[in-house]
Design a protein around this motif. Sequence first.
Motif, mmCIF file in Angstrom:
data_model
loop_
_atom_site.group_PDB
_atom_site.id
_atom_site.type_symbol
_atom_site.label_atom_id
_atom_site.label_comp_id
_atom_site.label_asym_id
_atom_site.label_seq_id
_atom_site.Cartn_x
_atom_site.Cartn_y
_atom_site.Cartn_z
ATOM 1 N N TYR A 146 14.576 16.701 -23.880
ATOM 2 C CA TYR A 146 14.525 16.114 -25.223
ATOM 3 C C TYR A 146 13.637 14.867 -25.231
ATOM 4 O O TYR A 146 12.820 14.689 -26.128
ATOM 5 C CB TYR A 146 15.936 15.788 -25.731
ATOM 6 C CG TYR A 146 15.914 15.222 -27.122
ATOM 7 C CD1 TYR A 146 15.819 16.069 -28.225
ATOM 8 C CD2 TYR A 146 15.968 13.850 -27.350
ATOM 9 C CE1 TYR A 146 15.773 15.562 -29.507
ATOM 10 C CE2 TYR A 146 15.920 13.343 -28.628
ATOM 11 C CZ TYR A 146 15.824 14.199 -29.701
ATOM 12 O OH TYR A 146 15.764 13.699 -30.973
ATOM 13 N N ARG A 147 13.801 14.003 -24.229
ATOM 14 C CA ARG A 147 12.952 12.795 -24.158
ATOM 15 C C ARG A 147 11.483 13.178 -24.050
ATOM 16 O O ARG A 147 10.620 12.559 -24.678
ATOM 17 C CB ARG A 147 13.382 11.909 -22.991
ATOM 18 C CG ARG A 147 14.650 11.119 -23.265
ATOM 19 C CD ARG A 147 14.909 10.052 -22.207
ATOM 20 N NE ARG A 147 15.029 10.599 -20.860
ATOM 21 C CZ ARG A 147 16.160 11.059 -20.320
ATOM 22 N NH1 ARG A 147 17.282 11.015 -21.008
ATOM 23 N NH2 ARG A 147 16.177 11.537 -19.099
ATOM 24 N N GLY A 148 11.174 14.193 -23.264
ATOM 25 C CA GLY A 148 9.802 14.669 -23.152
ATOM 26 C C GLY A 148 9.286 15.207 -24.478
ATOM 27 O O GLY A 148 8.153 14.927 -24.879
ATOM 28 N N PHE A 149 10.123 15.982 -25.167
ATOM 29 C CA PHE A 149 9.743 16.506 -26.473
ATOM 30 C C PHE A 149 9.458 15.366 -27.450
ATOM 31 O O PHE A 149 8.474 15.409 -28.200
ATOM 32 C CB PHE A 149 10.839 17.420 -27.029
ATOM 33 C CG PHE A 149 10.635 17.770 -28.470
ATOM 34 C CD1 PHE A 149 9.666 18.694 -28.835
ATOM 35 C CD2 PHE A 149 11.383 17.162 -29.456
ATOM 36 C CE1 PHE A 149 9.458 19.008 -30.178
ATOM 37 C CE2 PHE A 149 11.180 17.462 -30.791
ATOM 38 C CZ PHE A 149 10.218 18.392 -31.155
ATOM 39 N N CYS A 150 10.300 14.335 -27.443
ATOM 40 C CA CYS A 150 10.103 13.202 -28.349
ATOM 41 C C CYS A 150 8.765 12.510 -28.094
ATOM 42 O O CYS A 150 8.101 12.067 -29.036
ATOM 43 C CB CYS A 150 11.250 12.199 -28.223
ATOM 44 S SG CYS A 150 12.798 12.807 -28.941
ATOM 45 N N ARG A 151 8.370 12.429 -26.837
ATOM 46 C CA ARG A 151 7.073 11.813 -26.515
ATOM 47 C C ARG A 151 5.916 12.695 -26.970
ATOM 48 O O ARG A 151 4.874 12.194 -27.384
ATOM 49 C CB ARG A 151 6.964 11.535 -25.019
ATOM 50 C CG ARG A 151 7.727 10.293 -24.583
ATOM 51 C CD ARG A 151 7.363 9.870 -23.175
ATOM 52 N NE ARG A 151 7.810 10.800 -22.153
ATOM 53 C CZ ARG A 151 9.032 10.856 -21.637
ATOM 54 N NH1 ARG A 151 9.948 10.006 -22.043
ATOM 55 N NH2 ARG A 151 9.335 11.733 -20.709
ATOM 56 N N LEU A 152 6.077 14.009 -26.902
ATOM 57 C CA LEU A 152 5.014 14.943 -27.265
ATOM 58 C C LEU A 152 4.980 15.280 -28.760
ATOM 59 O O LEU A 152 3.968 15.760 -29.268
ATOM 60 C CB LEU A 152 5.165 16.246 -26.481
ATOM 61 C CG LEU A 152 4.972 16.150 -24.972
ATOM 62 C CD1 LEU A 152 5.292 17.479 -24.319
ATOM 63 C CD2 LEU A 152 3.556 15.711 -24.639
ATOM 64 N N ARG A 153 6.083 15.046 -29.450
ATOM 65 C CA ARG A 153 6.208 15.468 -30.853
ATOM 66 C C ARG A 153 5.087 14.971 -31.754
ATOM 67 O O ARG A 153 4.527 15.759 -32.530
ATOM 68 C CB ARG A 153 7.565 15.053 -31.417
ATOM 69 C CG ARG A 153 7.805 15.531 -32.839
ATOM 70 C CD ARG A 153 9.193 15.162 -33.311
ATOM 71 N NE ARG A 153 9.387 13.756 -33.466
ATOM 72 C CZ ARG A 153 9.238 13.094 -34.615
ATOM 73 N NH1 ARG A 153 8.883 13.744 -35.701
ATOM 74 N NH2 ARG A 153 9.455 11.801 -34.678
ATOM 75 N N PRO A 154 4.662 13.709 -31.693
ATOM 76 C CA PRO A 154 3.579 13.281 -32.591
ATOM 77 C C PRO A 154 2.298 14.096 -32.395
ATOM 78 O O PRO A 154 1.651 14.491 -33.373
ATOM 79 C CB PRO A 154 3.365 11.808 -32.229
ATOM 80 C CG PRO A 154 4.679 11.372 -31.664
ATOM 81 C CD PRO A 154 5.208 12.579 -30.926
ATOM 82 N N GLY A 155 1.941 14.387 -31.164
ATOM 83 C CA GLY A 155 0.753 15.197 -30.908
ATOM 84 C C GLY A 155 0.927 16.633 -31.363
ATOM 85 O O GLY A 155 0.023 17.233 -31.943
ATOM 86 N N LEU A 156 2.105 17.193 -31.110
ATOM 87 C CA LEU A 156 2.387 18.558 -31.545
ATOM 88 C C LEU A 156 2.365 18.655 -33.067
ATOM 89 O O LEU A 156 1.856 19.625 -33.629
ATOM 90 C CB LEU A 156 3.746 19.024 -31.021
ATOM 91 C CG LEU A 156 3.877 19.234 -29.522
ATOM 92 C CD1 LEU A 156 5.332 19.491 -29.155
ATOM 93 C CD2 LEU A 156 2.989 20.378 -29.067
ATOM 94 N N ALA A 157 2.913 17.635 -33.719
ATOM 95 C CA ALA A 157 2.980 17.634 -35.175
ATOM 96 C C ALA A 157 1.582 17.631 -35.796
ATOM 97 O O ALA A 157 1.376 18.214 -36.860
ATOM 98 C CB ALA A 157 3.782 16.432 -35.668
ATOM 99 N N ARG A 158 0.626 16.997 -35.134
ATOM 100 C CA ARG A 158 -0.744 16.989 -35.657
ATOM 101 C C ARG A 158 -1.389 18.372 -35.556
ATOM 102 O O ARG A 158 -2.306 18.684 -36.311
ATOM 103 C CB ARG A 158 -1.592 15.962 -34.915
ATOM 104 C CG ARG A 158 -1.302 14.532 -35.350
ATOM 105 C CD ARG A 158 -2.327 13.566 -34.803
ATOM 106 N NE ARG A 158 -2.215 13.350 -33.369
ATOM 107 C CZ ARG A 158 -1.406 12.474 -32.785
ATOM 108 N NH1 ARG A 158 -0.632 11.715 -33.526
ATOM 109 N NH2 ARG A 158 -1.368 12.346 -31.481
ATOM 110 N N LEU A 159 -0.924 19.189 -34.644
ATOM 111 C CA LEU A 159 -1.486 20.526 -34.460
ATOM 112 C C LEU A 159 -0.884 21.564 -35.408
ATOM 113 O O LEU A 159 -1.457 22.625 -35.617
ATOM 114 C CB LEU A 159 -1.259 21.003 -33.024
ATOM 115 C CG LEU A 159 -1.918 20.177 -31.928
ATOM 116 C CD1 LEU A 159 -1.476 20.679 -30.560
ATOM 117 C CD2 LEU A 159 -3.437 20.218 -32.059
ATOM 118 N N ILE A 160 0.276 21.259 -35.956
ATOM 119 C CA ILE A 160 1.004 22.218 -36.783
ATOM 120 C C ILE A 160 0.896 21.788 -38.242
ATOM 121 O O ILE A 160 1.233 20.659 -38.579
ATOM 122 C CB ILE A 160 2.483 22.286 -36.352
ATOM 123 C CG1 ILE A 160 2.549 22.763 -34.908
ATOM 124 C CG2 ILE A 160 3.289 23.176 -37.281
ATOM 125 C CD1 ILE A 160 3.905 22.642 -34.283
#
Length: 142
Positions: free
Chosen positions: A107-121
């Motif tokens: 979950y902590r890893g996902f939270c760190r990656l979420r902003p970048g992932l959100a820009r792709l979706i």
Amino acid sequence: MAAFKPDWPLTLYYDGECPLCVREIRMFRRRKADDRLQLVDISNPATSPLPGRSRQAMLDCLHARFADQQLVTGIDATYWSYRAVGLGWLVRPLRWRWARPLWQATYRGFCRLRPGLARLIPMPTEERCGSDQCAIKRDKVE
């Protein structure tokens, strides 16, 4: 140890500017569990963060609060929000005591990656503009 008995409804604070989050919230809304789950967009400037929490902290990690004011965050907020809409079986592994360190690290890893992932979706269009958050204001041209 006694089992926790939730005091419904659960209020889930989500990031309405995050396409991943919005897709999940749309699924929750389709499940029609208003008596068990209330949804609050913490990215809306009119929404106040919970006492003792900053808006940024609430955007960085999922927060939810039961009617008795008990706060749950991270994977626990995920677990209880899915339980609220009748999908607890999907997230049952989040309660496996032996696996919690793995889920928390994931979950902590996902939270760190979420902003970048959100820009792709891409953001679902009807959801983004559904509350006039992105209404286009045009000057009258004569």
